[in-house]
Design a protein around this motif. Structure first.
Motif, PDB file in Angstrom:
ATOM      1  N   ASP A  31      44.182  32.889  37.274  1.00 27.68           N
ATOM      2  CA  ASP A  31      44.755  34.009  38.016  1.00 27.68           C
ATOM      3  C   ASP A  31      46.127  34.353  37.458  1.00 27.68           C
ATOM      4  N   ASN A  32      46.236  35.578  36.934  1.00 26.06           N
ATOM      5  CA  ASN A  32      47.475  36.029  36.294  1.00 26.06           C
ATOM      6  C   ASN A  32      48.256  36.948  37.233  1.00 26.06           C
ATOM      7  N   ALA A  33      48.592  36.386  38.412  1.00 23.76           N
ATOM      8  CA  ALA A  33      49.375  37.108  39.433  1.00 23.76           C
ATOM      9  C   ALA A  33      48.604  38.288  40.016  1.00 23.76           C
ATOM     10  N   SER A  34      47.321  38.082  40.304  1.00 23.05           N
ATOM     11  CA  SER A  34      46.523  39.147  40.921  1.00 23.05           C
ATOM     12  C   SER A  34      47.033  39.454  42.323  1.00 23.05           C
ATOM     13  N   THR A  35      46.844  40.705  42.726  1.00 23.53           N
ATOM     14  CA  THR A  35      47.286  41.134  44.055  1.00 23.53           C
ATOM     15  C   THR A  35      46.120  41.574  44.932  1.00 23.53           C
ATOM     16  N   ASP A  36      44.887  41.393  44.444  1.00 25.43           N
ATOM     17  CA  ASP A  36      43.717  41.884  45.173  1.00 25.43           C
ATOM     18  C   ASP A  36      42.865  40.759  45.765  1.00 25.43           C
ATOM     19  N   GLY A  37      43.404  39.544  45.806  1.00 25.44           N
ATOM     20  CA  GLY A  37      42.648  38.432  46.364  1.00 25.44           C
ATOM     21  C   GLY A  37      41.672  37.796  45.396  1.00 25.44           C
ATOM     22  N   SER A  38      41.868  38.022  44.101  1.00 31.19           N
ATOM     23  CA  SER A  38      40.949  37.462  43.097  1.00 31.19           C
ATOM     24  C   SER A  38      40.837  35.951  43.200  1.00 31.19           C
ATOM     25  N   ALA A  39      41.954  35.276  43.421  1.00 27.85           N
ATOM     26  CA  ALA A  39      41.940  33.809  43.493  1.00 27.85           C
ATOM     27  C   ALA A  39      41.065  33.328  44.645  1.00 27.85           C
ATOM     28  N   ARG A  40      41.158  33.989  45.782  1.00 25.53           N
ATOM     29  CA  ARG A  40      40.344  33.606  46.943  1.00 25.53           C
ATOM     30  C   ARG A  40      38.868  33.857  46.671  1.00 25.53           C
ATOM     31  N   VAL A  41      38.554  35.000  46.076  1.00 24.92           N
ATOM     32  CA  VAL A  41      37.164  35.318  45.755  1.00 24.92           C
ATOM     33  C   VAL A  41      36.600  34.286  44.784  1.00 24.92           C
ATOM     34  N   ALA A  42      37.392  33.922  43.775  1.00 26.33           N
ATOM     35  CA  ALA A  42      36.949  32.935  42.790  1.00 26.33           C
ATOM     36  C   ALA A  42      36.662  31.595  43.451  1.00 26.33           C
ATOM     37  N   ALA A  43      37.563  31.153  44.295  1.00 26.79           N
ATOM     38  CA  ALA A  43      37.378  29.875  44.978  1.00 26.79           C
ATOM     39  C   ALA A  43      36.159  29.912  45.896  1.00 26.79           C
ATOM     40  N   ASP A  44      35.961  31.029  46.585  1.00 30.05           N
ATOM     41  CA  ASP A  44      34.820  31.161  47.489  1.00 30.05           C
ATOM     42  C   ASP A  44      33.490  31.098  46.742  1.00 30.05           C
ATOM     43  N   HIS A  45      33.514  31.425  45.456  1.00 26.10           N
ATOM     44  CA  HIS A  45      32.291  31.401  44.655  1.00 26.10           C
ATOM     45  C   HIS A  45      32.212  30.162  43.770  1.00 26.10           C
ATOM     46  N   GLY A  46      32.995  29.145  44.101  1.00 28.60           N
ATOM     47  CA  GLY A  46      32.867  27.856  43.451  1.00 28.60           C
ATOM     48  C   GLY A  46      33.625  27.650  42.168  1.00 28.60           C
ATOM     49  N   ALA A  47      34.479  28.598  41.790  1.00 26.65           N
ATOM     50  CA  ALA A  47      35.249  28.452  40.554  1.00 26.65           C
ATOM     51  C   ALA A  47      36.486  27.594  40.780  1.00 26.65           C
ATOM     52  N   VAL A  48      36.939  26.962  39.725  1.00 25.37           N
ATOM     53  CA  VAL A  48      38.241  26.299  39.731  1.00 25.37           C
ATOM     54  C   VAL A  48      39.281  27.378  39.450  1.00 25.37           C
ATOM     55  N   VAL A  49      40.293  27.476  40.291  1.00 26.08           N
ATOM     56  CA  VAL A  49      41.321  28.494  40.109  1.00 26.08           C
ATOM     57  C   VAL A  49      42.550  27.861  39.467  1.00 26.08           C
ATOM     58  N   VAL A  50      42.981  28.440  38.363  1.00 20.33           N
ATOM     59  CA  VAL A  50      44.160  27.981  37.633  1.00 20.33           C
ATOM     60  C   VAL A  50      45.201  29.083  37.711  1.00 20.33           C
ATOM     61  N   ALA A  51      46.409  28.745  38.119  1.00 17.85           N
ATOM     62  CA  ALA A  51      47.477  29.734  38.193  1.00 17.85           C
ATOM     63  C   ALA A  51      48.214  29.795  36.862  1.00 17.85           C
ATOM     64  N   ALA A  52      48.352  30.999  36.309  1.00 17.23           N
ATOM     65  CA  ALA A  52      49.117  31.196  35.078  1.00 17.23           C
ATOM     66  C   ALA A  52      50.528  31.594  35.463  1.00 17.23           C
ATOM     67  N   ALA A  53      51.467  30.731  35.154  1.00 19.29           N
ATOM     68  CA  ALA A  53      52.849  30.970  35.568  1.00 19.29           C
ATOM     69  C   ALA A  53      53.434  32.203  34.894  1.00 19.29           C
ATOM     70  N   ALA A  54      53.067  32.449  33.645  1.00 17.32           N
ATOM     71  CA  ALA A  54      53.595  33.598  32.909  1.00 17.32           C
ATOM     72  C   ALA A  54      52.555  34.698  32.850  1.00 17.32           C
ATOM     73  N   ARG A  55      53.009  35.959  32.865  1.00 20.04           N
ATOM     74  CA  ARG A  55      52.100  37.087  32.772  1.00 20.04           C
ATOM     75  C   ARG A  55      51.693  37.312  31.327  1.00 20.04           C
ATOM     76  N   GLY A  56      50.493  37.849  31.127  1.00 18.63           N
ATOM     77  CA  GLY A  56      50.017  38.182  29.802  1.00 18.63           C
ATOM     78  C   GLY A  56      48.646  37.582  29.535  1.00 18.63           C
ATOM     79  N   PHE A  57      47.812  38.301  28.782  1.00 16.79           N
ATOM     80  CA  PHE A  57      46.470  37.831  28.490  1.00 16.79           C
ATOM     81  C   PHE A  57      46.492  36.502  27.748  1.00 16.79           C
ATOM     82  N   GLY A  58      47.323  36.401  26.737  1.00 13.14           N
ATOM     83  CA  GLY A  58      47.422  35.156  25.987  1.00 13.14           C
ATOM     84  C   GLY A  58      47.936  34.013  26.836  1.00 13.14           C
ATOM     85  N   ALA A  59      48.866  34.304  27.725  1.00 16.72           N
ATOM     86  CA  ALA A  59      49.394  33.271  28.617  1.00 16.72           C
ATOM     87  C   ALA A  59      48.292  32.731  29.516  1.00 16.72           C
ATOM     88  N   ALA A  60      47.421  33.633  30.006  1.00 11.01           N
ATOM     89  CA  ALA A  60      46.315  33.202  30.862  1.00 11.01           C
ATOM     90  C   ALA A  60      45.310  32.377  30.065  1.00 11.01           C
TER      91      ALA A  60
END
Length: 221
Positions: A31-60
């Motif tokens: 999760d690259n600082a999503s604001t739409d609840g992506s992390a919750r949706v991912a967790a609800d569907h069994g994914a491991v959620v990893v927080a990316a401290a820095a913004r950017g595709f490569g950072a994620a």
């Protein structure tokens, strides 16, 4: 086997992607600082959620790679443009590449499967960049595809530095210069779900191409 899914506001697409994850493949949604609840949706569907401290595709991507624990890892977009069901074929191709020894990298070569899946401006930018990589690295690539498979330890050892959209290109350059075998495998490319941050807009494509050109300039001839 771990699958790294960089994610920025993909709550609408994630259910389809995660329910199609093949058996034996574990989704790591970065999760690259999503604001739409992506992390919750991912967790609800069994994914491991990893927080990316820095913004950017490569950072994620780097955050997901660092958090992964499997020997072989896959990376793919989380926007439902690519089907996780195709990942086993990439992993099998990787095993074939490495059968004779050495490291390998398999890229999914995107084949549009649906109207509007790959806008002309994005396809043109990708083709130009692929030719530039081929000239510098001696590869014969047609696509710098976002679906990939390789060994985690090898990817970390490449020490890819870019943390924006130049990350995928730099990975290929460094792998080629390290003597890796690099191959492409056709994968279906569908119209993404939700609003595109990159290929669906001219501005997003320009930003991505700019980041990749910077990587090419820094890499030298």
């Amino acid at each position: 086997m771990d699958v790294v899914l960089p994610c920025l506001n993909e709550a609408e697409a994630l259910p389809w992607v995660l329910t199609r994850m093949p058996e034996g493949f574990r989704a790591l949604v970065v999760d690259n600082a999503s604001t739409d609840g992506s992390a919750r949706v991912a967790a609800d569907h069994g994914a491991v959620v990893v927080a990316a401290a820095a913004r950017g595709f490569g950072a994620a991507c780097h955050a997901g790679l660092s958090a992964a624990g499997s020997e072989v890892v896959c990376v793919m977009d989380a926007d439902a443009s690519l089907d996780p069901a195709e990942l086993p074929a990439l992993v099998a191709a990787l095993a074939g590449l490495e059968a004779g020894g050495g490291m390998g990298l398999v890229l999914g070569r995107r084949r549009p499967a649906g109207r509007g899946a790959w806008p002309p401006h994005a396809r043109l930018g990708n083709a130009v960049l692929a030719r530039s990589v081929n000239r510098r690295a001696g590869t014969r690539l047609h696509d710098l595809g976002p679906m990939r498979a390789a060994r985690r330890a090898g990817l970390l050892a490449l020490d890819v530095r870019d943390r924006r959209f130049g990350y995928p290109l730099e990975m290929v350059l460094r792998a080629a210069r390290a003597g890796w075998r690099i191959a492409e495998l056709d994968v279906a490319y569908r119209p993404r779900t939700g609003t595109s941050k990159v290929t669906g807009t001219v501005g997003g494509t320009v930003r991505a191409v700019r980041d990749m050109r910077r990587v090419l300039a820094e890499a030298g001839p």
